[in-house]
Design a protein around this motif. Structure first.
Motif, PDB file in Angstrom:
ATOM      1  N   LEU A 100       0.824  -1.208   0.000  1.00  0.00           N
ATOM      2  CA  LEU A 100       0.000   0.000   0.000  1.00  0.00           C
ATOM      3  C   LEU A 100       0.859   1.258   0.000  1.00  0.00           C
ATOM      4  N   GLY A 101       1.956   1.225   0.740  1.00  0.00           N
ATOM      5  CA  GLY A 101       2.860   2.382   0.739  1.00  0.00           C
ATOM      6  C   GLY A 101       3.428   2.634  -0.644  1.00  0.00           C
ATOM      7  N   GLY A 104       0.578   3.829  -2.957  1.00  0.00           N
ATOM      8  CA  GLY A 104       0.240   5.225  -2.657  1.00  0.00           C
ATOM      9  C   GLY A 104       1.262   6.182  -3.232  1.00  0.00           C
ATOM     10  N   PRO A 110      -2.414   8.333  -0.942  1.00  0.00           N
ATOM     11  CA  PRO A 110      -2.762   7.138  -0.164  1.00  0.00           C
ATOM     12  C   PRO A 110      -4.257   6.810  -0.267  1.00  0.00           C
ATOM     13  N   ALA A 113      -4.677   4.693  -3.325  1.00  0.00           N
ATOM     14  CA  ALA A 113      -4.173   3.344  -3.040  1.00  0.00           C
ATOM     15  C   ALA A 113      -5.197   2.552  -2.220  1.00  0.00           C
ATOM     16  N   SER A 114      -5.847   3.209  -1.269  1.00  0.00           N
ATOM     17  CA  SER A 114      -6.861   2.541  -0.455  1.00  0.00           C
ATOM     18  C   SER A 114      -8.060   2.137  -1.298  1.00  0.00           C
ATOM     19  N   SER A 117      -7.145  -0.867  -3.343  1.00  0.00           N
ATOM     20  CA  SER A 117      -7.087  -2.029  -2.461  1.00  0.00           C
ATOM     21  C   SER A 117      -8.488  -2.539  -2.130  1.00  0.00           C
ATOM     22  N   SER A 165      -1.685   2.840   4.340  1.00  0.00           N
ATOM     23  CA  SER A 165      -1.081   3.307   3.090  1.00  0.00           C
ATOM     24  C   SER A 165      -0.473   4.696   3.249  1.00  0.00           C
ATOM     25  N   SER A 168       2.897   4.078   5.902  1.00  0.00           N
ATOM     26  CA  SER A 168       4.005   3.246   5.439  1.00  0.00           C
ATOM     27  C   SER A 168       5.115   4.039   4.755  1.00  0.00           C
TER      28      SER A 168
END
Length: 189
Positions: A100-101, A104, A110, A113-114, A117, A165, A168
């Motif tokens: 996730l990091g 992102g 981020p 990215a979330s 996910s 995310s 990280s």
């Protein structure tokens, strides 16, 4: 004392068997089994009616089975499978934090990215529900007398994924997983 029934005699007549006799031992086992059945009767009746079984209290003691078998399931060989799956789950949290990091950073946000996910997780979970449970039926849970707060677990999951995310790249994967673990342990107390 002559003429008085012994405590182990069910019929009020004097017992003619000795203290260590097999007949007397069998009578004791029979009584313990009958007592266990009497204690478990409310639980069986509650299970048949769909109600929750009563909690342990002095009236409905939770004694071990009368046959002497252990109710401790940690000695079962399959418990190691479940423990191993728990360890793999914990390892996947660390891998997920790193992924996730990186996602992102690549997407520049981020939050994006979330979202990615959750979309992928949603697709996977829908496939599992369709193949395993043959559909999603929320009617029973909606019509039941359930507390409203039980529905916000998904919101908390979204916050966890979003914060993972975001944290990280800021803290690094190891420290992110450590602070999340500290939060889980603290919240579990």
């Amino acid at each position: 004392m002559a003429g008085q029934p012994s405590p182990s005699d069910d019929h009020g007549t004097r017992s003619r068997t000795g203290a260590g006799s097999p007949q007397r031992a069998a009578g004791g086992r029979r009584r313990r089994r009958q007592d266990a059945v009497r204690r478990s009767e409310p639980v069986r009746l509650a299970a048949r009616s769909g109600a929750h079984p009563p909690q342990c209290c002095p009236r409905t003691r939770c004694d071990p089975p009368a046959d002497g078998r252990s109710t401790n399931r940690t000695r079962s060989p399959s418990i190691w499978l479940w423990r191993g799956l728990g360890i793999l789950c914990g390892m996947s949290l660390a891998v997920q934090a790193a992924m996730l990091g990186r996602l992102g950073t690549a997407l520049g946000s981020p939050i994006k990215a979330s979202v990615v996910s959750f979309i992928l997780g949603f697709v996977l979970l829908c496939a599992v529900v369709v193949f395993r449970d043959h559909g999603l039926d929320l009617g029973k849970a909606i019509r039941g007398h359930n507390p409203p707060w039980m529905w916000i677990g998904g919101l908390l999951g979204a916050v966890v994924v979003l914060m993972t995310s975001w944290l990280s790249p800021q803290l690094g994967t190891g420290l992110t997983v450590l602070v999340v673990l500290i939060g889980q342990v603290t919240g579990g107390l």
